[in-house]
Write a protein that holds these residues in place. Sequence first.
Motif, PDB file in Angstrom:
ATOM      1  N   TRP A  88      12.614   7.973   1.523  1.00  0.00           N
ATOM      2  CA  TRP A  88      11.115   7.592   1.800  1.00  0.00           C
ATOM      3  C   TRP A  88      10.651   7.589   3.275  1.00  0.00           C
ATOM      4  O   TRP A  88       9.754   6.888   3.459  1.00  0.00           O
ATOM      5  N   GLY A  89      11.579   8.306   4.007  1.00  0.00           N
ATOM      6  CA  GLY A  89      11.008   8.360   5.408  1.00  0.00           C
ATOM      7  C   GLY A  89      12.036   7.397   6.220  1.00  0.00           C
ATOM      8  O   GLY A  89      11.577   7.374   7.480  1.00  0.00           O
ATOM      9  N   SER A 135       5.923  -5.655  -1.560  1.00  0.00           N
ATOM     10  CA  SER A 135       5.877  -4.619  -0.913  1.00  0.00           C
ATOM     11  C   SER A 135       6.826  -3.562  -1.663  1.00  0.00           C
ATOM     12  O   SER A 135       7.216  -4.013  -2.891  1.00  0.00           O
ATOM     13  N   HIS A 136       7.334  -2.411  -1.386  1.00  0.00           N
ATOM     14  CA  HIS A 136       8.005  -1.198  -2.192  1.00  0.00           C
ATOM     15  C   HIS A 136       9.325  -1.893  -2.427  1.00  0.00           C
ATOM     16  O   HIS A 136       9.612  -1.692  -3.542  1.00  0.00           O
ATOM     17  N   ALA A 194       9.117   4.991  -8.686  1.00  0.00           N
ATOM     18  CA  ALA A 194      10.216   6.036  -8.164  1.00  0.00           C
ATOM     19  C   ALA A 194       9.325   7.151  -7.409  1.00  0.00           C
ATOM     20  O   ALA A 194       8.160   7.602  -7.559  1.00  0.00           O
ATOM     21  N   HIS A 195      10.115   7.441  -6.270  1.00  0.00           N
ATOM     22  CA  HIS A 195       9.522   8.263  -5.291  1.00  0.00           C
ATOM     23  C   HIS A 195       9.152   9.626  -5.656  1.00  0.00           C
ATOM     24  O   HIS A 195       8.379  10.598  -5.015  1.00  0.00           O
ATOM     25  N   ASP A 196       9.669  10.090  -6.725  1.00  0.00           N
ATOM     26  CA  ASP A 196       9.316  11.475  -7.354  1.00  0.00           C
ATOM     27  C   ASP A 196       8.451  11.499  -8.454  1.00  0.00           C
ATOM     28  O   ASP A 196       8.488  12.480  -9.235  1.00  0.00           O
ATOM     29  N   ARG A 197       7.617  10.647  -8.735  1.00  0.00           N
ATOM     30  CA  ARG A 197       6.703  10.648  -9.644  1.00  0.00           C
ATOM     31  C   ARG A 197       5.377   9.710  -9.167  1.00  0.00           C
ATOM     32  O   ARG A 197       5.474   8.850  -8.266  1.00  0.00           O
TER      33      ARG A 197
END
Length: 643
Positions: A215-216, A441-442, A496-499
Amino acid sequence: MAKTHDMTHTVNETSLLSQDDLYLFNEGTHFHLYDKLGAHPVKRGGVSGTTFGVWAPDAAEVSVIGVFNDWKPGAHPLHMREHSGIWEGFLPGVGKGDLYKFHIRSRFNDYQVEKTDPFAIFNEIPPKTASIVWDCEYAWRDAEWMKTRRAHNALDAPQSVYEMHIGSWKRVPDEGDRSLSYRELAAVLPGYLREMNFTHVEFLPIMDHPFFGSWGYQTTGYFASSGCYGTPQDLMFLIDELHGHGIGVILDWVPSHFPTDAHGLSYFDGTHLFEHADPRQGYHPDWQTYIFNFGRNEVRSFLISSALFWMDKYHIDGIRVDAVASTLYLDYSRKEGEWVPNQYGGKENLEAIGFLRRLNEEIYAQYPDVQTTAEESTSWPMVSRPTYLGGLGFGLKWDMGWMHDTLAYMSLDPFFRRYHHDKLTFRMLYAFHENFVLPLSHDEVVYGKGSLLGKMPGDDWQKFANLRLLFGYMYAQAAKKLIFMGGEIGQRSEWAHDRSVEWHLLDQPAHKGLQRWVADLNRLYRDEPALHERDLDPAGFEWIDCTDAESSVISMLRKGKSAGSQMLVACNFTPVPRTNYRIGAPCGGFWKEVLNSDATLYGGSGWGNIGGVEAMPVPLHGRSHSLTLTLPPLAILFFKSPE
């Protein structure tokens, strides 16, 4: 040999580094290194080319390799500037868009490695690792915002932050479910945030990172924006558009650790240059990453330059510093014997403390109209207090305690909430010890924790009512606010970071009603001084009654700076409507019901007070008057004081 001789001859003519620059860098007080090191296209004596500079004090040889020399080590060597540890040189004919790396041969064990430029402002998209010669030229259009942003970022201004991950906010299913680019985001994000009445957006780290799934937060390029979404100028355009819509921009920034990837900062010149050599100080066991050596002068110059770079070149309005607690404590996540005490035998990381203080001093000295925010998860004192008072100097701090207590309370079956009433009230014992941000937050919607909506108890109607109540209670508290993307629409799956965020849910009235509720909360918070002017001032908050644990009802008063600026708030944390419920009021007159989370507009059942209530001269709760209210089930009410 002739080429080497030519480069040596042109070093002084083309160098961007003065003697003062070298001195300040080695002293640890050069905070604009991005103008001096890295790759800079220039024209010297009528010859166009690029100057290169890199810090590698224990290198025996450093050369630039790239498309211009078929990646051949030694073809274009750099030269050491005296005893500074900096290698530099000028390569004629190399220009914007050319790929390059630094090839380094160490003085030790003939160690050789190809490194991405630590000061690169643009890199290839992972898994490729070359840097790209680039510039930061951009014609900004945000002069009006920059002129007035002090008022937007002031501690007495409303700050309602939309936290988001650029790569998964909205995707394009018809094109392989790809992420939106910076420019595509610029066409839709500013309008959405303005429609939702958020004041700021906070991006999870957009600095270059090799693993998308981090996520960076595992950064390799501290001066490079991620190329996954476009060029540096594309990101500048996005920020420009946000400023044009009146939205401030905050970047997550990660000075606490960095990944071990061979092309990155680790073991840079065959020595532990950026990180501590001792793994008890230089390696993070939880994240399996390296920890910066904050005691090294040049590392402090590097990191503080990075923070200032984003404010200078990208016009950002603040940084949120990740994982501050991990830098403050030498024993963070370590067992006995796995850490090295400081010179006084304590567990405090004195070098990191000094770094954080200097970081904040420099930022506020150069950009007094921005804010720095700390994610600090312990009770370290005075995180958001000035350094001259002994604080760390941050402007704001996340209130992690409020988040844990409130989510624990809200996840309970309402029948049992009466036994945990203190989780609602405890915060006010410390609420003004720091300048707090309330974060949802996330971190609260990943790793099996489920979505915010999924944490709420009861049937589907009660889940939505509870979530509206949670958000309302958050906005009623004295502090700044932060909501992670998807929460505002009641996303059902955890992030989810991929959707993409589950935007299709807005076709359902309950989700649309929740979104409308968050937009109206933001509007009320922004427009009513009583709800934001004294967010960080004890004079801005009073309990009316926080003792009715049996009914799970609390009431409070928020106050602005002017005498008549007051907002009365009442919360019912049970599904039982309460009629003829009396609450003390500070004055007579008609108290207008300006917001009700149970309104049918938001998906509620429609209980309420028909627009407001007249205060009667019946003393209660230490007040001269009182209101007789209908408290809807699982709901919050906001009443504005008489004019």
